[in-house]
Design a protein around this motif. Structure first.
Motif, PDB file in Angstrom:
ATOM      1  N   ALA A   1      38.776  48.388  49.837  1.00 19.45           N
ATOM      2  CA  ALA A   1      37.449  48.325  49.229  1.00 19.45           C
ATOM      3  C   ALA A   1      36.385  49.141  49.965  1.00 19.45           C
ATOM      4  CB  ALA A   1      36.999  46.874  49.086  1.00 19.45           C
ATOM      5  N   PRO A   2      36.306  49.093  51.298  1.00 17.98           N
ATOM      6  CA  PRO A   2      35.255  49.878  51.956  1.00 17.98           C
ATOM      7  C   PRO A   2      35.307  51.357  51.606  1.00 17.98           C
ATOM      8  CG  PRO A   2      36.205  48.307  53.490  1.00 17.98           C
ATOM      9  CD  PRO A   2      37.063  48.268  52.256  1.00 17.98           C
ATOM     10  N   ALA A   3      36.493  51.938  51.660  1.00 21.04           N
ATOM     11  CA  ALA A   3      36.619  53.359  51.353  1.00 21.04           C
ATOM     12  C   ALA A   3      36.456  53.620  49.862  1.00 21.04           C
ATOM     13  CB  ALA A   3      37.984  53.876  51.830  1.00 21.04           C
ATOM     14  N   ALA A   4      37.064  52.768  49.028  1.00 24.32           N
ATOM     15  CA  ALA A   4      37.047  53.009  47.593  1.00 24.32           C
ATOM     16  C   ALA A   4      35.656  52.835  46.993  1.00 24.32           C
ATOM     17  CB  ALA A   4      38.036  52.071  46.896  1.00 24.32           C
TER      18      ALA A   4
ATOM     19  N   LEU B   1      41.058  43.879  29.065  1.00 25.71           N
ATOM     20  CA  LEU B   1      42.101  44.738  28.490  1.00 25.71           C
ATOM     21  C   LEU B   1      43.121  45.183  29.533  1.00 25.71           C
ATOM     22  CD1 LEU B   1      43.221  46.424  26.108  1.00 25.71           C
ATOM     23  CD2 LEU B   1      41.610  48.227  26.785  1.00 25.71           C
ATOM     24  N   TRP B   2      42.626  45.639  30.672  1.00 30.51           N
ATOM     25  CA  TRP B   2      43.494  46.262  31.677  1.00 30.51           C
ATOM     26  C   TRP B   2      44.008  45.280  32.732  1.00 30.51           C
ATOM     27  CZ3 TRP B   2      39.107  50.330  32.339  1.00 30.51           C
ATOM     28  CH2 TRP B   2      39.118  51.210  31.250  1.00 30.51           C
TER      29      TRP B   2
ATOM     30  N   ALA C   1      39.577  45.306  40.124  1.00 33.74           N
ATOM     31  CA  ALA C   1      40.924  45.865  40.094  1.00 33.74           C
ATOM     32  C   ALA C   1      41.548  45.825  41.482  1.00 33.74           C
ATOM     33  CB  ALA C   1      40.884  47.301  39.576  1.00 33.74           C
ATOM     34  N   LEU C   2      40.746  46.110  42.495  1.00 34.94           N
ATOM     35  CA  LEU C   2      41.259  46.033  43.866  1.00 34.94           C
ATOM     36  C   LEU C   2      41.683  44.608  44.209  1.00 34.94           C
ATOM     37  CD1 LEU C   2      38.664  48.301  45.716  1.00 34.94           C
ATOM     38  CD2 LEU C   2      41.074  48.828  45.313  1.00 34.94           C
ATOM     39  N   ALA C   3      40.861  43.629  43.808  1.00 37.66           N
ATOM     40  CA  ALA C   3      41.201  42.232  44.096  1.00 37.66           C
ATOM     41  C   ALA C   3      42.459  41.813  43.355  1.00 37.66           C
ATOM     42  CB  ALA C   3      40.036  41.326  43.725  1.00 37.66           C
ATOM     43  N   ARG C   4      42.545  42.177  42.078  1.00 41.18           N
ATOM     44  CA  ARG C   4      43.690  41.747  41.260  1.00 41.18           C
ATOM     45  C   ARG C   4      44.985  42.368  41.745  1.00 41.18           C
ATOM     46  NH1 ARG C   4      46.930  39.137  39.938  1.00 41.18           N
ATOM     47  NH2 ARG C   4      47.771  38.612  37.890  1.00 41.18           N
TER      48      ARG C   4
END
Length: 245
Positions: free
Chosen positions: A158-161, A221-222, A148-151
């Motif tokens: 990403a590091p924090a998430a 789906l998302w 989801a982060l990439a899209r």
């Protein structure tokens, strides 16, 4: 362009090794510093793991994407195989081998730093349908988060998430969120706080793979066009000048 496979595989090896070193080492330290409080031990272990994971993504993300996890790599290959993005088949094999080898090496390194024998089979049995369900949830959530982060073009978060997801999942899942087949194998060779008995490993691996499959369905789906940005989960597209740094 993406970096050469040996360079990326070496980053996956080192990154996964250091991740397991953080998991196992902080577990050993926690039991020594707080010998009578299991809750505090878990908190110390979770904080150290989450912080280390975020730092490792910052270090190795620009080289290999910092998958550090065969399920993430497998989903990246699956999503990108038709679109021509993400990992190729040979890439996937190299990543998985590097990740598992790195995980075992990381456990050995943690043992040596704390004056323990290089490796000892864990005697901590982790079984039961509730733990396997927890691994499905933890792994699926992690994979959906990464893609989801990439899209959505937020890979900088990403590091924090990712660190936040794993740190939180230590507490809201009954399995304490292994969510990673390579890490699971590495933790089988340490009879310390973070260990898992070899007999419990196959169930965890199956649950983690199921979590990956669930994540693919959720992404369809998302984020139906997640395959278009699967390449960004390997490593952001580089210029020749960036590669030379």
């Amino acid at each position: 362009m993406t970096l050469a496979l040996p360079r990326r595989a070496s980053a996956e090896f080192a990154g996964t090794a250091l991740l397991v070193t953080a998991v196992v080492g902080s577990g050993i330290a926690a039991t020594r510093l707080s010998p009578s409080d299991v809750g505090l031990q878990l908190l110390e272990n979770a904080i150290a793991t989450a912080l280390a994971l975020g730092a490792l993504i910052l270090i190795f993300g620009p080289v290999s994407g910092a998958h550090l996890n065969p399920v993430v790599s497998a989903v990246d290959w699956w999503l990108g195989r038709r679109a021509g993005t993400g990992l190729t088949g040979p890439d996937l094999v190299a990543y998985a081998v590097a990740q598992v080898g790195g995980a075992i090496t990381g456990a050995v390194l943690a043992h040596l730093m704390f004056g323990l024998p290089a490796a000892t089979w864990s005697r901590t049995v982790r079984g039961g349908s509730h733990l396997l369900l927890a691994e499905v949830v933890a792994t699926a959530g992690l994979v959906v988060l990464v893609f989801a982060l990439a899209r959505s073009g937020r890979t900088a978060a990403a590091p924090a998430a990712v660190g936040a997801w794993i740190g939180a999942a230590y507490w809201f899942t009954s399995s304490t969120s292994f969510a990673n087949p390579a890490v699971t194998v590495g933790r089988a060779v340490t009879d310390t706080f973070a260990g898992i008995a070899p007999g419990s490993v196959p169930g965890f691996l199956a649950a983690q793979l199921a979590g990956g499959v669930l994540a693919v369905a959720a992404l369809a789906l998302w984020y139906p066009h997640a395959a278009d940005t699967a390449g960004d989960v390997v490593v952001p597209h580089l210029t020749r000048e960036t590669e030379a740094r």
